[in-house]
Design a protein around this motif. Structure first.
Motif, PDB file in Angstrom:
ATOM      1  N   MET A   1       9.501  -1.094   6.122  1.00  0.00           N
ATOM      2  CA  MET A   1       8.049  -1.040   6.107  1.00  0.00           C
ATOM      3  C   MET A   1       7.496  -2.425   5.789  1.00  0.00           C
ATOM      4  N   PRO A   2       6.312  -2.722   6.295  1.00  0.00           N
ATOM      5  CA  PRO A   2       5.732  -4.036   6.025  1.00  0.00           C
ATOM      6  C   PRO A   2       5.300  -4.204   4.573  1.00  0.00           C
ATOM      7  N   LEU A   3       5.226  -5.464   4.164  1.00  0.00           N
ATOM      8  CA  LEU A   3       4.749  -5.812   2.824  1.00  0.00           C
ATOM      9  C   LEU A   3       3.350  -6.396   2.924  1.00  0.00           C
ATOM     10  N   TYR A   4       2.536  -6.107   1.915  1.00  0.00           N
ATOM     11  CA  TYR A   4       1.180  -6.622   1.830  1.00  0.00           C
ATOM     12  C   TYR A   4       0.969  -7.213   0.444  1.00  0.00           C
ATOM     13  N   ALA A   5       0.335  -8.382   0.394  1.00  0.00           N
ATOM     14  CA  ALA A   5      -0.067  -8.964  -0.876  1.00  0.00           C
ATOM     15  C   ALA A   5      -1.480  -8.477  -1.165  1.00  0.00           C
ATOM     16  N   ALA A   6      -1.670  -7.896  -2.323  1.00  0.00           N
ATOM     17  CA  ALA A   6      -3.002  -7.502  -2.784  1.00  0.00           C
ATOM     18  C   ALA A   6      -3.415  -8.533  -3.818  1.00  0.00           C
ATOM     19  N   LEU A   7      -4.258  -9.477  -3.400  1.00  0.00           N
ATOM     20  CA  LEU A   7      -4.669 -10.592  -4.251  1.00  0.00           C
ATOM     21  C   LEU A   7      -5.911 -10.186  -5.022  1.00  0.00           C
ATOM     22  N   ILE A   8      -5.832 -10.264  -6.328  1.00  0.00           N
ATOM     23  CA  ILE A   8      -6.887  -9.760  -7.202  1.00  0.00           C
ATOM     24  C   ILE A   8      -7.830 -10.892  -7.596  1.00  0.00           C
TER      25      ILE A   8
END
Length: 114
Positions: A1-8
């Protein structure tokens, strides 16, 4: 599955200080609820602790450092999560439950895996 960066992006504060304990509790609750897709992440110390690095003249040039962040903003990059989700829609649904999304912003970006 793809990875996503959730930048806060949130208030530029020291999240280790006791006065932020209630908000940190919300982040811990998010972490427990989203544990199935979280692959990593951390909070960052305030931007005052940052050092910006540039190389003058390109590769091999003079290394220049500046104390503090690259840019002054109302909200700062204060942390991130690495999420493994089926697609962008799922990553956005998860990001919407990160406490920073309620008063700041969470930027979701696909990760290039080399």
């Amino acid at each position: 599955m793809p990875l996503y960066a959730a930048l806060i992006y949130a208030a530029d504060v020291d999240w280790t200080r006791p006065e932020y304990a209630a908000e940190m509790k919300e982040y811990n609750e998010f972490g427990a609820a989203a544990a199935a897709v979280i692959r990593g992440g951390n909070a960052l110390y305030p931007t005052a602790t940052a050092t910006t690095v540039r190389v003058s003249g390109g590769k091999g040039g003079e290394v220049l450092t500046t104390d503090g962040p690259y840019a002054e903003t109302k909200e700062a990059l204060t942390g991130f999560y690495l999420l493994e989700c089926a697609d962008l829609d799922e990553a956005v649904r998860v990001a919407a439950t990160i406490p920073a999304a309620w008063a700041g912003a969470v930027e979701v970006r696909p990760v290039i895996q080399f």
